[in-house]
Design a protein around this motif. Sequence first.
Motif, PDB file in Angstrom:
ATOM      1  N   ARG A   5     -20.054   0.585   0.548  1.00 28.78           N
ATOM      2  CA  ARG A   5     -21.504   1.280   0.382  1.00 28.78           C
ATOM      3  C   ARG A   5     -21.682   0.534   2.160  1.00 28.78           C
ATOM      4  O   ARG A   5     -22.280   0.984   2.630  1.00 28.78           O
ATOM      5  N   MET A   6     -21.109   0.275   2.346  1.00 29.50           N
ATOM      6  CA  MET A   6     -21.188  -1.388   3.701  1.00 29.50           C
ATOM      7  C   MET A   6     -20.874   0.257   4.874  1.00 29.50           C
ATOM      8  O   MET A   6     -20.960   0.161   6.114  1.00 29.50           O
ATOM      9  N   LEU A   7     -19.526  -0.091   4.504  1.00 27.86           N
ATOM     10  CA  LEU A   7     -18.375   1.473   5.618  1.00 27.86           C
ATOM     11  C   LEU A   7     -18.956   2.681   5.532  1.00 27.86           C
ATOM     12  O   LEU A   7     -19.026   3.274   6.672  1.00 27.86           O
ATOM     13  N   ALA A   8     -20.015   2.916   4.488  1.00 25.33           N
ATOM     14  CA  ALA A   8     -20.307   4.407   4.598  1.00 25.33           C
ATOM     15  C   ALA A   8     -21.394   4.010   5.265  1.00 25.33           C
ATOM     16  O   ALA A   8     -21.755   5.651   6.027  1.00 25.33           O
ATOM     17  N   ARG A   9     -22.440   3.412   5.490  1.00 29.44           N
ATOM     18  CA  ARG A   9     -23.352   3.226   6.443  1.00 29.44           C
ATOM     19  C   ARG A   9     -23.355   3.135   7.834  1.00 29.44           C
ATOM     20  O   ARG A   9     -23.699   3.394   8.769  1.00 29.44           O
ATOM     21  N   LEU A  10     -21.800   2.553   7.903  1.00 30.82           N
ATOM     22  CA  LEU A  10     -21.448   1.948   9.646  1.00 30.82           C
ATOM     23  C   LEU A  10     -21.554   2.596  10.280  1.00 30.82           C
ATOM     24  O   LEU A  10     -20.607   4.175   9.875  1.00 30.82           O
ATOM     25  N   ALA A  11     -21.341   2.816  11.857  1.00 28.62           N
ATOM     26  CA  ALA A  11     -21.509   3.877  12.784  1.00 28.62           C
ATOM     27  C   ALA A  11     -20.043   3.732  13.783  1.00 28.62           C
ATOM     28  O   ALA A  11     -20.443   2.960  14.376  1.00 28.62           O
ATOM     29  N   CYS A  12     -19.506   4.441  12.984  1.00 26.61           N
ATOM     30  CA  CYS A  12     -17.533   4.210  13.836  1.00 26.61           C
ATOM     31  C   CYS A  12     -17.693   5.573  14.983  1.00 26.61           C
ATOM     32  O   CYS A  12     -17.896   6.458  14.261  1.00 26.61           O
ATOM     33  N   PRO A  13     -16.898   5.121  15.764  1.00 22.29           N
ATOM     34  CA  PRO A  13     -16.336   6.110  16.902  1.00 22.29           C
ATOM     35  C   PRO A  13     -15.629   7.004  16.181  1.00 22.29           C
ATOM     36  O   PRO A  13     -14.737   6.750  14.729  1.00 22.29           O
ATOM     37  N   SER A  14     -15.664   8.461  16.689  1.00 18.19           N
ATOM     38  CA  SER A  14     -15.327   9.269  15.989  1.00 18.19           C
ATOM     39  C   SER A  14     -13.232   9.264  15.721  1.00 18.19           C
ATOM     40  O   SER A  14     -12.745   9.588  14.540  1.00 18.19           O
TER      41      SER A  14
ATOM     42  N   ARG B 136     -10.777   5.375   9.209  1.00 21.52           N
ATOM     43  CA  ARG B 136     -11.092   4.924   8.139  1.00 21.52           C
ATOM     44  C   ARG B 136      -9.890   3.707   7.704  1.00 21.52           C
ATOM     45  O   ARG B 136     -10.513   3.294   7.523  1.00 21.52           O
ATOM     46  N   ALA B 137      -9.017   4.135   7.679  1.00 19.19           N
ATOM     47  CA  ALA B 137      -8.329   3.011   6.876  1.00 19.19           C
ATOM     48  C   ALA B 137      -7.979   1.773   8.323  1.00 19.19           C
ATOM     49  O   ALA B 137      -8.282   0.606   6.912  1.00 19.19           O
ATOM     50  N   GLU B 138      -8.107   1.582   9.303  1.00 24.08           N
ATOM     51  CA  GLU B 138      -8.538   0.676   9.746  1.00 24.08           C
ATOM     52  C   GLU B 138      -9.667  -0.142   9.578  1.00 24.08           C
ATOM     53  O   GLU B 138      -9.784  -1.282   9.866  1.00 24.08           O
ATOM     54  N   VAL B 139     -10.738   0.532   9.438  1.00 27.17           N
ATOM     55  CA  VAL B 139     -11.919   0.230   9.080  1.00 27.17           C
ATOM     56  C   VAL B 139     -11.766  -1.066   7.954  1.00 27.17           C
ATOM     57  O   VAL B 139     -12.220  -1.943   7.699  1.00 27.17           O
TER      58      VAL B 139
ATOM     59  N   ARG C  81       0.920  -0.994   0.084  1.00 27.68           N
ATOM     60  CA  ARG C  81       0.251   0.109   0.051  1.00 27.68           C
ATOM     61  C   ARG C  81       1.360   1.209  -0.010  1.00 27.68           C
ATOM     62  O   ARG C  81       1.116   1.239   0.630  1.00 27.68           O
ATOM     63  N   PRO C  82       0.539   1.755  -1.064  1.00 28.50           N
ATOM     64  CA  PRO C  82       1.362   2.962  -1.132  1.00 28.50           C
ATOM     65  C   PRO C  82       1.195   3.973  -0.138  1.00 28.50           C
ATOM     66  O   PRO C  82      -0.163   3.973   0.758  1.00 28.50           O
ATOM     67  N   ALA C  83       2.174   5.609   0.511  1.00 27.59           N
ATOM     68  CA  ALA C  83       1.424   6.151   1.262  1.00 27.59           C
ATOM     69  C   ALA C  83       0.174   7.134   0.934  1.00 27.59           C
ATOM     70  O   ALA C  83       0.496   7.218   0.072  1.00 27.59           O
ATOM     71  N   GLY C  84      -0.638   7.463   1.837  1.00 28.99           N
ATOM     72  CA  GLY C  84      -1.682   8.027   1.331  1.00 28.99           C
ATOM     73  C   GLY C  84      -2.274   6.937   0.703  1.00 28.99           C
ATOM     74  O   GLY C  84      -4.081   7.505   0.477  1.00 28.99           O
ATOM     75  N   CYS C  85      -1.927   5.984   0.266  1.00 31.57           N
ATOM     76  CA  CYS C  85      -3.196   5.394  -0.136  1.00 31.57           C
ATOM     77  C   CYS C  85      -3.937   4.168   0.607  1.00 31.57           C
ATOM     78  O   CYS C  85      -3.562   3.314   1.124  1.00 31.57           O
ATOM     79  N   SER C  86      -5.463   4.418   1.033  1.00 32.72           N
ATOM     80  CA  SER C  86      -6.261   3.335   1.282  1.00 32.72           C
ATOM     81  C   SER C  86      -6.180   2.058   1.422  1.00 32.72           C
ATOM     82  O   SER C  86      -6.055   1.919  -0.155  1.00 32.72           O
ATOM     83  N   PRO C  87      -6.482   1.452   1.829  1.00 33.93           N
ATOM     84  CA  PRO C  87      -6.577  -0.238   2.311  1.00 33.93           C
ATOM     85  C   PRO C  87      -7.112  -0.343   0.921  1.00 33.93           C
ATOM     86  O   PRO C  87      -6.857  -1.172   0.096  1.00 33.93           O
ATOM     87  N   LEU C  88      -8.621   0.266   0.775  1.00 35.33           N
ATOM     88  CA  LEU C  88      -9.714  -0.054  -0.722  1.00 35.33           C
ATOM     89  C   LEU C  88      -9.011   0.378  -1.765  1.00 35.33           C
ATOM     90  O   LEU C  88      -9.404  -0.350  -2.639  1.00 35.33           O
TER      91      LEU C  88
END
Length: 271
Positions: free
Chosen positions: A107-116, A120-123, A16-23
């Motif tokens: 789409r799934m992660l966009a709907r997920l209620a995550c602690p602030s 996002r990269a970890e999720v 994974r390049p620096a600054g590139c999200s896992p997805l």
Amino acid sequence: MHHTPRPTSRRTACTRPAGCSPLQAVEESFLNLCAEPQPLTMPAHLVCEGPEQPTLPVDQVRTRLAHAATSPTLREQTWREVVRRAQQLGEPWDTVAVAMTVPVLRRMLARLACPSHLERAEVEQEALAAVATALPSVDANAADTGRELFAAADRAVHRLAYAARRRAERETGSQAARLGRLAHPAANPDGHEDAVPGAEGGEELDEYTVLAHAVRAHVVGISEAQLIARTRLEGEPMQRLAIERGVSVRQLYRHRAAAEQHLAGHLRYQQ
């Protein structure tokens, strides 16, 4: 089943390049496999009825897989073939199988209620790892092969969000309790306010302390402070609070936005 032979360099794992999200990293590896002059292909009949050509690049297969006009039967047989190839042939088909889930994962992660505080990269990494872990053991002959992979990712990210929320509750429980006591003056019968850490000596104030100060300064009410704390800092979904307070979600969003505007103006004035 036909597939175009791949150059050895295409089979290497993508870092994974620096600054590139896992997805995004998975997406780039996947699109690499579709590049000319030798795009990785699958039989077109798997995902098309009466195809005009015998094969399709895997990115076009994914596009058709997600199209509303594609029948459930075609989706099921395509997923079975993708998973079968990943299990029997390995790279690059395991990369293809994981990448096929990316549109649904987004789409799934966009709907997920995550602690602030949960990055996002970890999720994203947790979701992808769950798909990759489930891939070798999922039944390639089952009718719901794709759904099994999505379900594994869904369970994993909800576990991660729950654990992060519980951790935050343990770490900030005393601070949240301070906000709760502001709503009940009887909890401090002597009339003295709690000492506020960070209020002296030029120390930086944490978010709960800032909210507590704003309540004392009558910038926001206790209900507004609790709304900001519970949704922004603790990751509670707006829907839950809307039901609890007997108002619409849209009204609660407007209420929070107004309170945050007052709070932002107060903080600018304090600087």
